[in-house]
Design an enzyme around this catalytic site. Sequence first.
Site, PDB file in Angstrom:
ATOM      1  N   ARG A 105       6.778  18.076 -24.258  1.00 57.68           N
ATOM      2  CA  ARG A 105       6.080  18.455 -25.469  1.00 57.68           C
ATOM      3  C   ARG A 105       4.582  17.851 -25.431  1.00 57.68           C
ATOM      4  NH1 ARG A 105      10.546  17.341 -29.314  1.00 57.68           N
ATOM      5  NH2 ARG A 105      11.876  18.938 -29.116  1.00 57.68           N
TER       6      ARG A 105
ATOM      7  N   TYR B 155      29.747  22.773 -20.832  1.00 62.40           N
ATOM      8  CA  TYR B 155      29.009  21.888 -21.931  1.00 62.40           C
ATOM      9  C   TYR B 155      28.740  22.479 -23.120  1.00 62.40           C
ATOM     10  CZ  TYR B 155      27.105  18.363 -24.866  1.00 62.40           C
ATOM     11  OH  TYR B 155      26.694  17.675 -25.685  1.00 62.40           O
TER      12      TYR B 155
ATOM     13  N   ARG C 265      32.730  14.107 -15.648  1.00 61.82           N
ATOM     14  CA  ARG C 265      32.096  12.822 -16.014  1.00 61.82           C
ATOM     15  C   ARG C 265      32.933  12.310 -17.318  1.00 61.82           C
ATOM     16  NH1 ARG C 265      30.417   9.603 -12.008  1.00 61.82           N
ATOM     17  NH2 ARG C 265      28.907   8.522 -13.411  1.00 61.82           N
TER      18      ARG C 265
ATOM     19  N   ARG D 186      22.986   3.765 -22.093  1.00 69.70           N
ATOM     20  CA  ARG D 186      22.315   3.552 -23.580  1.00 69.70           C
ATOM     21  C   ARG D 186      22.998   2.921 -24.435  1.00 69.70           C
ATOM     22  NH1 ARG D 186      23.605   9.938 -26.029  1.00 69.70           N
ATOM     23  NH2 ARG D 186      25.744   9.741 -25.718  1.00 69.70           N
TER      24      ARG D 186
ATOM     25  N   ASP E   5      27.770  22.264 -27.350  1.00 74.27           N
ATOM     26  CA  ASP E   5      27.236  21.733 -28.599  1.00 74.27           C
ATOM     27  C   ASP E   5      28.314  21.924 -29.605  1.00 74.27           C
ATOM     28  OD1 ASP E   5      25.486  19.585 -27.837  1.00 74.27           O
ATOM     29  OD2 ASP E   5      23.920  21.039 -28.038  1.00 74.27           O
TER      30      ASP E   5
ATOM     31  N   ARG F  35      17.252  21.538 -20.212  1.00 74.10           N
ATOM     32  CA  ARG F  35      17.691  21.041 -21.718  1.00 74.10           C
ATOM     33  C   ARG F  35      16.601  20.269 -22.103  1.00 74.10           C
ATOM     34  NH1 ARG F  35      23.610  21.360 -19.733  1.00 74.10           N
ATOM     35  NH2 ARG F  35      23.594  19.125 -19.437  1.00 74.10           N
TER      36      ARG F  35
ATOM     37  N   GLU G 286      26.807   2.329 -23.606  1.00 74.92           N
ATOM     38  CA  GLU G 286      27.787   3.422 -22.934  1.00 74.92           C
ATOM     39  C   GLU G 286      27.490   3.469 -21.454  1.00 74.92           C
ATOM     40  OE1 GLU G 286      27.714   7.142 -25.077  1.00 74.92           O
ATOM     41  OE2 GLU G 286      26.607   7.798 -23.281  1.00 74.92           O
TER      42      GLU G 286
HETATM   43  C1  LIG Z   1      29.318  12.118 -25.743  1.00 72.00           C
HETATM   44  C2  LIG Z   1      29.084  13.344 -26.204  1.00 72.00           C
HETATM   45  C3  LIG Z   1      28.088  13.483 -27.178  1.00 72.00           C
HETATM   46  C4  LIG Z   1      27.998  14.624 -27.890  1.00 72.00           C
HETATM   47  N1  LIG Z   1      27.145  14.591 -28.656  1.00 72.00           N
HETATM   48  C5  LIG Z   1      26.778  15.832 -29.600  1.00 72.00           C
HETATM   49  C6  LIG Z   1      25.831  16.001 -30.530  1.00 72.00           C
HETATM   50  O1  LIG Z   1      25.002  15.071 -30.808  1.00 72.00           O
HETATM   51  N2  LIG Z   1      25.736  17.229 -30.781  1.00 72.00           N
HETATM   52  C7  LIG Z   1      26.495  18.349 -30.498  1.00 72.00           C
HETATM   53  O2  LIG Z   1      26.461  19.438 -31.107  1.00 72.00           O
HETATM   54  N3  LIG Z   1      27.418  18.179 -29.574  1.00 72.00           N
HETATM   55  C8  LIG Z   1      27.660  17.180 -28.790  1.00 72.00           C
HETATM   56  N4  LIG Z   1      28.635  16.940 -28.142  1.00 72.00           N
HETATM   57  C9  LIG Z   1      29.428  18.070 -27.880  1.00 72.00           C
HETATM   58  C10 LIG Z   1      30.839  18.213 -28.833  1.00 72.00           C
HETATM   59  O3  LIG Z   1      31.394  16.966 -28.732  1.00 72.00           O
HETATM   60  C11 LIG Z   1      31.548  19.231 -28.409  1.00 72.00           C
HETATM   61  O4  LIG Z   1      30.808  20.494 -28.867  1.00 72.00           O
HETATM   62  C12 LIG Z   1      32.767  19.634 -29.320  1.00 72.00           C
HETATM   63  O5  LIG Z   1      33.720  18.622 -29.380  1.00 72.00           O
HETATM   64  C13 LIG Z   1      33.734  20.861 -28.784  1.00 72.00           C
HETATM   65  O6  LIG Z   1      34.722  21.022 -29.682  1.00 72.00           O
HETATM   66  P1  LIG Z   1      36.064  21.501 -29.135  1.00 72.00           P
HETATM   67  O7  LIG Z   1      37.097  21.785 -30.363  1.00 72.00           O
HETATM   68  O8  LIG Z   1      35.570  22.624 -28.182  1.00 72.00           O
HETATM   69  O9  LIG Z   1      36.813  20.256 -27.978  1.00 72.00           O
HETATM   70  P2  LIG Z   1      37.309  18.988 -28.473  1.00 72.00           P
HETATM   71  O10 LIG Z   1      36.412  18.258 -29.561  1.00 72.00           O
HETATM   72  O11 LIG Z   1      37.443  18.050 -27.273  1.00 72.00           O
HETATM   73  O12 LIG Z   1      38.753  19.259 -28.986  1.00 72.00           O
HETATM   74  C14 LIG Z   1      39.812  19.664 -28.206  1.00 72.00           C
HETATM   75  C15 LIG Z   1      40.991  18.835 -28.692  1.00 72.00           C
HETATM   76  O13 LIG Z   1      41.959  19.458 -27.883  1.00 72.00           O
HETATM   77  C16 LIG Z   1      43.136  18.326 -27.732  1.00 72.00           C
HETATM   78  N5  LIG Z   1      43.918  18.586 -26.981  1.00 72.00           N
HETATM   79  C17 LIG Z   1      43.467  18.716 -25.490  1.00 72.00           C
HETATM   80  N6  LIG Z   1      44.467  18.924 -24.588  1.00 72.00           N
HETATM   81  C18 LIG Z   1      45.773  19.025 -25.454  1.00 72.00           C
HETATM   82  C19 LIG Z   1      46.977  19.106 -25.296  1.00 72.00           C
HETATM   83  N7  LIG Z   1      47.529  19.518 -24.144  1.00 72.00           N
HETATM   84  N8  LIG Z   1      47.982  19.205 -26.303  1.00 72.00           N
HETATM   85  C20 LIG Z   1      47.396  18.943 -27.460  1.00 72.00           C
HETATM   86  N9  LIG Z   1      46.096  18.744 -27.699  1.00 72.00           N
HETATM   87  C21 LIG Z   1      45.322  18.729 -26.748  1.00 72.00           C
HETATM   88  C22 LIG Z   1      42.169  17.363 -27.728  1.00 72.00           C
HETATM   89  O14 LIG Z   1      42.944  15.985 -28.250  1.00 72.00           O
HETATM   90  C23 LIG Z   1      40.884  17.439 -28.894  1.00 72.00           C
HETATM   91  O15 LIG Z   1      41.241  17.009 -30.103  1.00 72.00           O
HETATM   92  C24 LIG Z   1      28.791  15.689 -27.324  1.00 72.00           C
HETATM   93  C25 LIG Z   1      29.660  15.597 -26.306  1.00 72.00           C
HETATM   94  C26 LIG Z   1      29.882  14.400 -25.891  1.00 72.00           C
HETATM   95  C27 LIG Z   1      30.885  14.147 -24.636  1.00 72.00           C
END
Ligand SMILES: Cc1cc2nc3c(=O)[nH]c(=O)nc-3n(C[C@H](O)[C@H](O)[C@H](O)COP(=O)(O)OP(=O)(O)OC[C@H]3O[C@@H](n4cnc5c(N)ncnc54)[C@H](O)[C@@H]3O)c2cc1C
Length: 383
Positions: free
Chosen positions: A179, A350, A251, A281, A352, A175, A302
Amino acid sequence: MSTSRILIVGAGFSGAVAARELAAIQDRKILVIDEREHMGGNCHTKRDPTSGIMLHRYGPHIFHTSREDVWAYVNRFAEFGPFINRVKARIKRGVFSLPINLGTINQFFGRNFSSEEARAFIGTLGDSRIDEPRNFEEYALKFVGRELYETFFYGYTQKQWGCEPRELPTSVIKRLPIRFTEDDNYYSDRFQGIPREGYTALIKRVLDHPDIEVKLGTAWQAGMAGEFEHVIFTGPLDQYYGHHLGRLGYRTVFWERSDHLGDYQGHALMNYPEVGIPFIRKIEHKHFAPWEEHEKTVVYTEFSKESGAADIPFYPKSLGPDKILQARYLEQARSETKVSFLGRLATYRYLDMHQVISEALDFTPRLAEAIRRGQPRPVLPAL
Ligand SMILES: Cc1cc2nc3c(=O)[nH]c(=O)nc-3n(C[C@H](O)[C@H](O)[C@H](O)COP(=O)(O)OP(=O)(O)OC[C@H]3O[C@@H](n4cnc5c(N)ncnc54)[C@H](O)[C@@H]3O)c2cc1C
């Protein structure tokens, strides 16, 4: 609750986009629940009351995609400010640019290489005895050699994943590009930016539709399913099944906040790859909004650790035993008829933001069609 309703568990990007798309193409009412008190999932942003800075509460989020339709989609709901992710690494010798690029190579080795000279030089550093790299470490040794690997990759990876890089698959390092130009843009996508009013405002607008109701502070319970025609679950896959086969490895990260006047590190993301430093970081949030001005600054340092039962699962570890467990849970998920699994947690990958949006945009019309025709639900390709 009427049976012509659809329940979506999770108000992150996956749940919000699925809700909006279903509302647009179905005459069904949609209920979105989230156990947290806010929308946005892990992309949640909130203005800090003391400094006025927009904080990325669950870690820094930079939107990037090469899909024109996805970029157009998010721009329907928010105005994006221009932001290019330029990551730096601070080590004892100074501050270097990541991903490793021509500037990093010249600064690190004290040279003045052209692009082709740098390529040839790095070629001499690689371990030519490694034919087919079998893991992260072998891949790094083969392509950048020991010195760059140990300086920029080894400690950071060990701290982030809590294991030796040789235990990780090559996909983790693939990933990170290397460059031989001065391009220090972390991403290679066509579009990049950050919503000016944050991700939560964007997701709130996605969910702002007369057929969508949102209930925050409401956790999913198995008994809820019977009240709905269909459920889209975006929470953790193993949690849906009550962890009865065991817990998938994650993690988690956590932060120590510090407040300062002026500027702290002159930059949003500063990695600390050295082994002796316990954190990975420092994140200076105001630099994610270069169009704003603030007298104060807020820094999150972090740390990474193994995710326990009470922690927020952030990064799927996907090591051997996790893969086996994931396959067993997915087998169960595939056989469900009234529940679809969508998003990063529910598929244990994982992903984005642009990837979960793409998947929700691609999946939801197929699901709507299946519901309309009373046919078995489609299965997400990842399942
Ligand atoms: C530290 C970090 C940095 C990141 N940086 C980037 C970035 O720079 N650019 C990028 O494109 N992506 C980034 N990502 C990835 C990004 O966070 C995810 O792509 C995105 O959050 C996924 O959305 P989601 O809706 O699938 O999951 P989530 O955002 O995790 O949403 C899931 C939701 O379900 C809810 N939930 C879970 N279980 C239950 C339950 N039992 N009952 C009710 N509600 C529940 C949770 O509360 C949450 O609100 C990063 C991820 C991390 C961990």
